[in-house]
Design an enzyme around this catalytic site. Structure first.
Site, mmCIF file in Angstrom:
data_model
loop_
_atom_site.group_PDB
_atom_site.id
_atom_site.type_symbol
_atom_site.label_atom_id
_atom_site.label_comp_id
_atom_site.label_asym_id
_atom_site.label_seq_id
_atom_site.Cartn_x
_atom_site.Cartn_y
_atom_site.Cartn_z
ATOM 1 N N HIS A 259 0.789 -1.271 0.183
ATOM 2 C CA HIS A 259 0.082 0.068 0.181
ATOM 3 C C HIS A 259 0.937 1.451 0.047
ATOM 4 O O HIS A 259 0.974 1.863 1.212
ATOM 5 C CB HIS A 259 -0.840 0.014 1.350
ATOM 6 C CG HIS A 259 -2.006 1.084 1.176
ATOM 7 N ND1 HIS A 259 -1.880 2.417 1.738
ATOM 8 C CD2 HIS A 259 -3.183 0.988 0.680
ATOM 9 C CE1 HIS A 259 -3.084 2.847 1.544
ATOM 10 N NE2 HIS A 259 -3.850 2.102 0.997
ATOM 11 N N ILE B 40 2.232 4.716 1.402
ATOM 12 C CA ILE B 40 1.207 5.481 2.350
ATOM 13 C C ILE B 40 0.435 4.682 3.252
ATOM 14 O O ILE B 40 0.074 3.475 3.043
ATOM 15 C CB ILE B 40 0.093 6.085 1.326
ATOM 16 C CG1 ILE B 40 0.662 6.856 0.265
ATOM 17 C CG2 ILE B 40 -0.965 6.715 2.081
ATOM 18 C CD1 ILE B 40 -0.200 7.282 -0.941
ATOM 19 N N GLY C 11 -5.579 4.590 5.676
ATOM 20 C CA GLY C 11 -6.477 5.398 6.447
ATOM 21 C C GLY C 11 -7.226 4.626 7.507
ATOM 22 O O GLY C 11 -7.378 5.092 8.971
ATOM 23 N N VAL C 12 -7.429 3.329 7.305
ATOM 24 C CA VAL C 12 -7.912 2.543 8.468
ATOM 25 C C VAL C 12 -6.864 2.058 9.470
ATOM 26 O O VAL C 12 -7.456 2.109 10.709
ATOM 27 C CB VAL C 12 -8.545 1.111 7.939
ATOM 28 C CG1 VAL C 12 -9.832 1.543 6.786
ATOM 29 C CG2 VAL C 12 -7.629 0.441 7.319
ATOM 30 N N GLU D 265 -7.259 3.275 13.404
ATOM 31 C CA GLU D 265 -7.227 2.163 14.373
ATOM 32 C C GLU D 265 -6.348 2.761 15.297
ATOM 33 O O GLU D 265 -6.613 2.691 16.741
ATOM 34 C CB GLU D 265 -6.836 0.853 13.956
ATOM 35 C CG GLU D 265 -6.405 -0.039 14.750
ATOM 36 C CD GLU D 265 -7.441 -0.547 15.695
ATOM 37 O OE1 GLU D 265 -7.476 -1.113 16.853
ATOM 38 O OE2 GLU D 265 -8.757 -0.587 15.171
#
Length: 145
Positions: free
Chosen positions: A49, A55, A58-59, A63
């Site tokens: 990713h 990067i 976002g998850v 978290e």
């Protein structure tokens, strides 16, 4: 009060690669916490990713922010051993990419707590620039429940 990784592991049930808080630099139990996540290229998510430009997903940023809030709730002795479960997320905004070499400073403030349920607002900063923010609802539970 500063909490190093060994104390964090006594509070949160998460372990590598899913323990996303390296240090707590401020904590006011049942109210707020400020934590640090040092982002390194050695983390498994960066190999996919994205391989051409790593990067932080976002998850995982969400978290990490939620884990800081969880520490504020789970730090008191009466909550040790419980886990914090997501009830929902609202007002999610991503403002800046987080990449290897960054240090995320995450600030979590509990907005309301009623028994084992609550809502918190969290923000993540890189170099004093807002990277992400969200509101989380959660429930505390014993793992065996």
């Amino acid at each position: 009060m500063v909490l190093e990784i060994d104390e964090i592991k006594k509070i949160l049930p998460h372990r590598a690669p899913f323990l996303l808080v390296d240090r707590i630099i401020e904590i006011d139990p049942f109210k707020s916490a400020v934590g640090i996540k040092n982002v390194t290229y050695n983390e498994p998510q960066f190999h996919g990713h994205f391989p051409h430009k790593a990067i932080m997903p976002g998850v995982l940023i969400l978290e990490a922010m939620a884990q800081v809030g969880g520490i504020a709730m789970l730090y008191p002795e009466e909550n040790r051993g419980k886990i914090a479960l997501f009830g929902g997320m609202d007002n999610i905004k991503f403002k800046k990419m987080v990449v290897p070499g960054d240090q995320m400073i995450m600030k979590a403030n509990l907005l309301k707590v009623h028994g084992d349920y609550g809502k918190l607002h969290a923000e993540s900063y890189v170099d004093d620039v807002l990277a992400a923010q969200a509101d989380f609802t959660f429930a505390l539970q014993r793992p065996e429940d």
